[in-house]
Each structure stands twice: as C-alpha cells, then as structure tokens.
Write a protein that holds these residues in place. Structure first.
Motif, PDB file in Angstrom:
ATOM      1  N   MET A   1       0.812  -1.194   0.000  1.00 37.38           N
ATOM      2  CA  MET A   1       0.000   0.000   0.000  1.00 37.38           C
ATOM      3  C   MET A   1       0.861   1.266   0.000  1.00 37.38           C
ATOM      4  N   ILE A   2       1.966   1.225   0.733  1.00 39.10           N
ATOM      5  CA  ILE A   2       2.862   2.381   0.777  1.00 39.10           C
ATOM      6  C   ILE A   2       3.504   2.604  -0.593  1.00 39.10           C
ATOM      7  N   VAL A   3       3.813   1.519  -1.286  1.00 40.21           N
ATOM      8  CA  VAL A   3       4.465   1.632  -2.593  1.00 40.21           C
ATOM      9  C   VAL A   3       3.519   2.294  -3.600  1.00 40.21           C
ATOM     10  N   ILE A   4       2.243   1.957  -3.554  1.00 35.61           N
ATOM     11  CA  ILE A   4       1.276   2.560  -4.475  1.00 35.61           C
ATOM     12  C   ILE A   4       1.155   4.058  -4.195  1.00 35.61           C
ATOM     13  N   GLY A   5       1.105   4.420  -2.922  1.00 37.18           N
ATOM     14  CA  GLY A   5       1.052   5.832  -2.557  1.00 37.18           C
ATOM     15  C   GLY A   5       2.295   6.581  -2.989  1.00 37.18           C
ATOM     16  N   ALA A   6       3.452   5.934  -2.877  1.00 39.83           N
ATOM     17  CA  ALA A   6       4.704   6.573  -3.304  1.00 39.83           C
ATOM     18  C   ALA A   6       4.741   6.736  -4.816  1.00 39.83           C
ATOM     19  N   GLN A   7       4.197   5.771  -5.547  1.00 43.51           N
ATOM     20  CA  GLN A   7       4.155   5.899  -7.004  1.00 43.51           C
ATOM     21  C   GLN A   7       3.234   7.043  -7.429  1.00 43.51           C
ATOM     22  N   ILE A   8       2.104   7.177  -6.764  1.00 44.79           N
ATOM     23  CA  ILE A   8       1.200   8.288  -7.050  1.00 44.79           C
ATOM     24  C   ILE A   8       1.884   9.614  -6.716  1.00 44.79           C
ATOM     25  N   ALA A   9       2.622   9.641  -5.613  1.00 44.04           N
ATOM     26  CA  ALA A   9       3.335  10.861  -5.222  1.00 44.04           C
ATOM     27  C   ALA A   9       4.407  11.230  -6.239  1.00 44.04           C
ATOM     28  N   VAL A  10       5.055  10.239  -6.850  1.00 44.65           N
ATOM     29  CA  VAL A  10       6.063  10.522  -7.885  1.00 44.65           C
ATOM     30  C   VAL A  10       5.410  11.214  -9.074  1.00 44.65           C
ATOM     31  N   TYR A  11       4.241  10.724  -9.489  1.00 44.69           N
ATOM     32  CA  TYR A  11       3.554  11.356 -10.619  1.00 44.69           C
ATOM     33  C   TYR A  11       3.107  12.779 -10.281  1.00 44.69           C
ATOM     34  N   ILE A  12       2.647  12.989  -9.060  1.00 42.39           N
ATOM     35  CA  ILE A  12       2.255  14.335  -8.644  1.00 42.39           C
ATOM     36  C   ILE A  12       3.478  15.259  -8.608  1.00 42.39           C
ATOM     37  N   MET A  13       4.613  14.743  -8.136  1.00 37.10           N
ATOM     38  CA  MET A  13       5.835  15.550  -8.102  1.00 37.10           C
ATOM     39  C   MET A  13       6.311  15.889  -9.513  1.00 37.10           C
ATOM     40  N   ILE A  14       6.163  14.974 -10.447  1.00 35.95           N
ATOM     41  CA  ILE A  14       6.553  15.260 -11.835  1.00 35.95           C
ATOM     42  C   ILE A  14       5.681  16.369 -12.403  1.00 35.95           C
ATOM     43  N   LEU A  15       4.385  16.330 -12.127  1.00 36.98           N
ATOM     44  CA  LEU A  15       3.499  17.404 -12.564  1.00 36.98           C
ATOM     45  C   LEU A  15       3.889  18.737 -11.919  1.00 36.98           C
ATOM     46  N   ALA A  16       4.228  18.696 -10.642  1.00 32.64           N
ATOM     47  CA  ALA A  16       4.648  19.916  -9.956  1.00 32.64           C
ATOM     48  C   ALA A  16       5.968  20.441 -10.523  1.00 32.64           C
ATOM     49  N   ILE A  17       6.865  19.555 -10.913  1.00 35.22           N
ATOM     50  CA  ILE A  17       8.129  19.982 -11.515  1.00 35.22           C
ATOM     51  C   ILE A  17       7.873  20.685 -12.841  1.00 35.22           C
ATOM     52  N   ILE A  18       6.910  20.204 -13.603  1.00 33.87           N
ATOM     53  CA  ILE A  18       6.568  20.872 -14.862  1.00 33.87           C
ATOM     54  C   ILE A  18       6.067  22.288 -14.588  1.00 33.87           C
ATOM     55  N   LEU A  19       5.230  22.448 -13.558  1.00 37.64           N
ATOM     56  CA  LEU A  19       4.730  23.777 -13.210  1.00 37.64           C
ATOM     57  C   LEU A  19       5.853  24.689 -12.714  1.00 37.64           C
ATOM     58  N   VAL A  20       6.795  24.122 -11.960  1.00 44.35           N
ATOM     59  CA  VAL A  20       7.925  24.919 -11.478  1.00 44.35           C
ATOM     60  C   VAL A  20       8.828  25.324 -12.643  1.00 44.35           C
ATOM     61  N   LEU A  21       8.987  24.455 -13.619  1.00 43.38           N
ATOM     62  CA  LEU A  21       9.782  24.812 -14.795  1.00 43.38           C
ATOM     63  C   LEU A  21       9.141  25.966 -15.571  1.00 43.38           C
ATOM     64  N   ILE A  22       7.808  25.989 -15.610  1.00 44.93           N
ATOM     65  CA  ILE A  22       7.126  27.116 -16.247  1.00 44.93           C
ATOM     66  C   ILE A  22       7.409  28.402 -15.479  1.00 44.93           C
ATOM     67  N   ARG A  23       7.380  28.330 -14.137  1.00 51.67           N
ATOM     68  CA  ARG A  23       7.683  29.513 -13.323  1.00 51.67           C
ATOM     69  C   ARG A  23       9.136  29.924 -13.507  1.00 51.67           C
ATOM     70  N   LEU A  24      10.024  28.943 -13.640  1.00 52.75           N
ATOM     71  CA  LEU A  24      11.440  29.255 -13.854  1.00 52.75           C
ATOM     72  C   LEU A  24      11.639  29.944 -15.199  1.00 52.75           C
ATOM     73  N   TRP A  25      10.898  29.522 -16.198  1.00 52.66           N
ATOM     74  CA  TRP A  25      11.019  30.110 -17.529  1.00 52.66           C
ATOM     75  C   TRP A  25      10.400  31.503 -17.594  1.00 52.66           C
ATOM     76  N   LYS A  26       9.217  31.670 -16.977  1.00 55.76           N
ATOM     77  CA  LYS A  26       8.481  32.922 -17.097  1.00 55.76           C
ATOM     78  C   LYS A  26       8.720  33.890 -15.945  1.00 55.76           C
ATOM     79  N   GLY A  27       9.492  33.485 -14.944  1.00 55.24           N
ATOM     80  CA  GLY A  27       9.645  34.298 -13.743  1.00 55.24           C
ATOM     81  C   GLY A  27       9.911  35.755 -14.052  1.00 55.24           C
ATOM     82  N   PRO A  28       9.125  36.661 -13.510  1.00 48.61           N
ATOM     83  CA  PRO A  28       9.307  38.065 -13.871  1.00 48.61           C
ATOM     84  C   PRO A  28      10.613  38.659 -13.334  1.00 48.61           C
TER      85      PRO A  28
END
Length: 86
Positions: A1-28
């Motif tokens: 059960m912990i492994v499934i939660g960790a796998q879901i967390a990895v996908y959420i972190m990858i999505l968050a990294i994409i959003l952070v990369l957008i902020r890094l690119w567009k940062g005013p």
C-alpha cells in the motif's frame, strides 16, 4: 500500500516539476527564478527519496542529504548577493 502511494506521489511531483519549470522560464524577476530553482532542486530530491521508498534501497540517502545542504547554502548565498545589490 505504501508503494502505491509513493508511485502516485512521484507522478504528482513530476506534474509539480513541470509547473515549477514554467515559473522558472516565465519568472518576472531574478528572485522568483532563484526560488523556483531552489524548489526544483528540492523536488528532484523528493523524487529520489520516493524512488528509494519504492525500491526499498537506502544507498542514495547520504547523497540526498549532501545535495540538499549544498542547495540550501547556495540559495542563502544568492539571496545575500541579491539583497546586497552589487
């Protein structure tokens, strides 16, 4: 059960990294980009830790600790440079 939660967390972190990369690119301003880069580094370390949980290995724990300290100290140095002006 912990492994499934960790796998879901990895996908959420990858999505968050994409959003952070957008902020890094567009940062005013430069401070926004510094904070985004700091967050990006710590999120990458979080993904490494989640992969360690999924695989059950502990080989990279020392490396994660050292890299997190280096990123923290470099962020402090850059913020001190930015507040100084020159």
């Amino acid at each position: 059960m912990i492994v499934i939660g960790a796998q879901i967390a990895v996908y959420i972190m990858i999505l968050a990294i994409i959003l952070v990369l957008i902020r890094l690119w567009k940062g005013p301003d430069l401070p926004d980009r510094v904070v985004a880069f700091d967050l990006l580094a710590f999120m990458a370390l979080g993904i490494i830790l989640l992969i360690m949980i999924i695989t059950g290995s502990k080989e990279y724990l020392d490396i994660v600790i050292i890299i997190s300290l280096v990123v923290f100290i470099s962020t402090i140095a850059v913020s001190k440079f930015l507040t100084k002006g020159d």
